[in-house]
Motif scaffolding. Structure first.
Motif, PDB file in Angstrom:
ATOM      1  N   VAL A   1      -5.469   1.581 -17.863  1.00 23.40           N
ATOM      2  CA  VAL A   1      -4.522   1.414 -16.674  1.00 23.40           C
ATOM      3  C   VAL A   1      -4.131   2.702 -16.286  1.00 23.40           C
ATOM      4  CG1 VAL A   1      -2.639   0.002 -16.082  1.00 23.40           C
ATOM      5  CG2 VAL A   1      -4.065  -0.864 -17.647  1.00 23.40           C
ATOM      6  N   ILE A   2      -4.422   3.099 -14.964  1.00 20.21           N
ATOM      7  CA  ILE A   2      -4.004   4.327 -14.491  1.00 20.21           C
ATOM      8  C   ILE A   2      -2.871   4.149 -13.523  1.00 20.21           C
ATOM      9  CG2 ILE A   2      -4.785   6.472 -13.064  1.00 20.21           C
ATOM     10  CD1 ILE A   2      -7.696   5.797 -14.320  1.00 20.21           C
ATOM     11  N   ASP A   3      -1.841   4.946 -13.498  1.00 12.24           N
ATOM     12  CA  ASP A   3      -0.656   4.797 -12.606  1.00 12.24           C
ATOM     13  C   ASP A   3      -1.184   5.552 -11.386  1.00 12.24           C
ATOM     14  OD1 ASP A   3       1.491   5.045 -11.042  1.00 12.24           O
ATOM     15  OD2 ASP A   3       2.704   6.007 -12.646  1.00 12.24           O
ATOM     16  N   TRP A   4      -1.605   4.639 -10.163  1.00 11.07           N
ATOM     17  CA  TRP A   4      -2.050   4.987  -9.192  1.00 11.07           C
ATOM     18  C   TRP A   4      -0.905   5.873  -8.294  1.00 11.07           C
ATOM     19  CZ3 TRP A   4       0.513   2.563  -5.222  1.00 11.07           C
ATOM     20  CH2 TRP A   4       1.103   1.670  -5.619  1.00 11.07           C
ATOM     21  N   GLN A   5       0.517   5.638  -8.469  1.00 16.81           N
ATOM     22  CA  GLN A   5       1.329   6.709  -7.986  1.00 16.81           C
ATOM     23  C   GLN A   5       1.299   7.969  -8.620  1.00 16.81           C
ATOM     24  OE1 GLN A   5       4.561   3.814  -8.538  1.00 16.81           O
ATOM     25  NE2 GLN A   5       4.496   3.250  -6.699  1.00 16.81           N
ATOM     26  N   ALA A   6       1.086   8.038  -9.777  1.00 17.11           N
ATOM     27  CA  ALA A   6       1.018   9.534 -10.418  1.00 17.11           C
ATOM     28  C   ALA A   6      -0.241  10.126  -9.728  1.00 17.11           C
ATOM     29  CB  ALA A   6       0.648   9.354 -12.019  1.00 17.11           C
TER      30      ALA A   6
ATOM     31  N   TYR B   1      -0.764   8.238  -4.742  1.00 17.42           N
ATOM     32  CA  TYR B   1      -0.534   7.172  -3.915  1.00 17.42           C
ATOM     33  C   TYR B   1       0.674   6.371  -3.801  1.00 17.42           C
ATOM     34  CZ  TYR B   1      -5.690   7.343  -3.776  1.00 17.42           C
ATOM     35  OH  TYR B   1      -7.090   7.664  -3.412  1.00 17.42           O
ATOM     36  N   THR B   2       1.473   6.482  -2.518  1.00 15.65           N
ATOM     37  CA  THR B   2       2.941   5.984  -2.598  1.00 15.65           C
ATOM     38  C   THR B   2       3.309   4.700  -1.477  1.00 15.65           C
ATOM     39  OG1 THR B   2       3.217   7.579  -0.698  1.00 15.65           O
ATOM     40  CG2 THR B   2       3.583   8.473  -2.947  1.00 15.65           C
ATOM     41  N   VAL B   3       2.167   4.328  -1.186  1.00 14.22           N
ATOM     42  CA  VAL B   3       2.337   3.317  -0.159  1.00 14.22           C
ATOM     43  C   VAL B   3       1.333   2.340  -0.868  1.00 14.22           C
ATOM     44  CG1 VAL B   3       1.768   2.253   2.180  1.00 14.22           C
ATOM     45  CG2 VAL B   3       2.728   4.717   1.899  1.00 14.22           C
ATOM     46  N   GLU B   4       1.946   0.915  -0.700  1.00 12.21           N
ATOM     47  CA  GLU B   4       1.352  -0.371  -1.174  1.00 12.21           C
ATOM     48  C   GLU B   4       1.569  -1.288   0.096  1.00 12.21           C
ATOM     49  OE1 GLU B   4       1.752  -3.351  -5.073  1.00 12.21           O
ATOM     50  OE2 GLU B   4       2.805  -1.380  -5.057  1.00 12.21           O
ATOM     51  N   VAL B   5       0.615  -1.988   0.516  1.00 12.69           N
ATOM     52  CA  VAL B   5       0.644  -2.987   1.286  1.00 12.69           C
ATOM     53  C   VAL B   5      -0.212  -4.279   0.998  1.00 12.69           C
ATOM     54  CG1 VAL B   5       0.162  -3.651   3.846  1.00 12.69           C
ATOM     55  CG2 VAL B   5       1.089  -1.118   3.174  1.00 12.69           C
ATOM     56  N   SER B   6       0.464  -5.370   1.083  1.00 10.95           N
ATOM     57  CA  SER B   6      -0.479  -6.385   1.054  1.00 10.95           C
ATOM     58  C   SER B   6      -0.706  -7.186   2.406  1.00 10.95           C
ATOM     59  CB  SER B   6       0.702  -7.581   0.304  1.00 10.95           C
ATOM     60  OG  SER B   6      -0.242  -8.876   0.135  1.00 10.95           O
ATOM     61  N   LEU B   7      -2.014  -7.271   2.416  1.00 14.54           N
ATOM     62  CA  LEU B   7      -2.217  -7.864   4.180  1.00 14.54           C
ATOM     63  C   LEU B   7      -2.800  -9.224   3.931  1.00 14.54           C
ATOM     64  CD1 LEU B   7      -4.657  -4.971   4.846  1.00 14.54           C
ATOM     65  CD2 LEU B   7      -2.215  -5.444   6.066  1.00 14.54           C
ATOM     66  N   ARG B   8      -2.036 -10.173   4.349  1.00 12.28           N
ATOM     67  CA  ARG B   8      -2.584 -11.613   4.475  1.00 12.28           C
ATOM     68  C   ARG B   8      -3.332 -11.912   5.717  1.00 12.28           C
ATOM     69  NH1 ARG B   8       2.829 -15.138   2.983  1.00 12.28           N
ATOM     70  NH2 ARG B   8       3.577 -13.948   4.748  1.00 12.28           N
ATOM     71  N   ILE B   9      -4.250 -12.374   5.387  1.00 14.00           N
ATOM     72  CA  ILE B   9      -5.587 -12.377   6.532  1.00 14.00           C
ATOM     73  C   ILE B   9      -6.089 -13.672   6.744  1.00 14.00           C
ATOM     74  CG2 ILE B   9      -7.971 -11.575   7.216  1.00 14.00           C
ATOM     75  CD1 ILE B   9      -7.237  -9.062   5.811  1.00 14.00           C
ATOM     76  N   THR B  10      -6.041 -14.164   7.970  1.00 14.34           N
ATOM     77  CA  THR B  10      -6.546 -15.404   8.359  1.00 14.34           C
ATOM     78  C   THR B  10      -8.046 -15.057   9.102  1.00 14.34           C
ATOM     79  OG1 THR B  10      -4.522 -16.617   8.630  1.00 14.34           O
ATOM     80  CG2 THR B  10      -6.209 -17.607   9.666  1.00 14.34           C
ATOM     81  N   LEU B  11      -9.089 -15.827   8.477  1.00 19.80           N
ATOM     82  CA  LEU B  11     -10.364 -15.608   9.035  1.00 19.80           C
ATOM     83  C   LEU B  11     -10.745 -16.782  10.254  1.00 19.80           C
ATOM     84  CD1 LEU B  11     -12.336 -14.996   5.664  1.00 19.80           C
ATOM     85  CD2 LEU B  11     -11.397 -13.356   7.463  1.00 19.80           C
TER      86      LEU B  11
END
Length: 151
Positions: A54-59, A62-72
């Protein structure tokens, strides 16, 4: 079917997957051979899917995290398959979930900063096929994160 000994092995394995079979066997009150056979059986049965770092991607910056809710656009017969195939190719998309309801999928995206996110969004996310609506949710804080199961 898992018995109490299997669950004990899984509890200790979740707590420290890097421990040796010898240590795990001692913790579970088993011989090393018996412990190893149980682990092999649970792997063969698909109970244990593997071990990973398990790698800490912030380390890693990577400082931005976004959840994208998508309707197709569900009028297209292959919309789900084509969208998912294309989304899987994006390295900044760490997780893809599908739903039944108003929202069809959720992409979990990371970026180094807002400029990088904007670039990913414009050049990669918006070019994914069959999107009819997209709602970005900017991550603020992670209050609980636990992969361990209550065994």
């Amino acid at each position: 079917m898992l018995d109490d000994t299997d669950r004990r092995i899984l509890r200790h394995l979740q707590a420290d997957p890097s421990q040796s079979n010898s240590t795990l066997a001692d913790l579970c009150g088993l011989s090393q051979a018996s412990c190893w056979r149980r682990i092999e059986r649970m792997e063969a049965e698909g109970v244990i899917l593997g071990q990973e770092a398990v790698i800490d991607w912030q380390a890693l910056g990577y400082t931005v995290e976004v959840s994208l809710r998508i309707t197709l656009d569900k009028t297209q017969p292959r919309a789900f398959d084509e969208f998912l195939a294309a989304a899987r190719e994006l390295p900044e998309v760490l997780e893809i979930q599908t739903f039944i309801g108003r929202v069809d999928t959720r992409l979990w995206v990371i970026a180094r900063d807002m400029a990088h996110y904007q670039q990913i969004y414009r050049t990669q996310i918006l070019t994914l096929p069959h999107i009819s609506d997209i709602e970005p949710l900017m991550h603020v804080a992670r209050l609980k994160s636990n992969e361990a199961l209550p065994l």
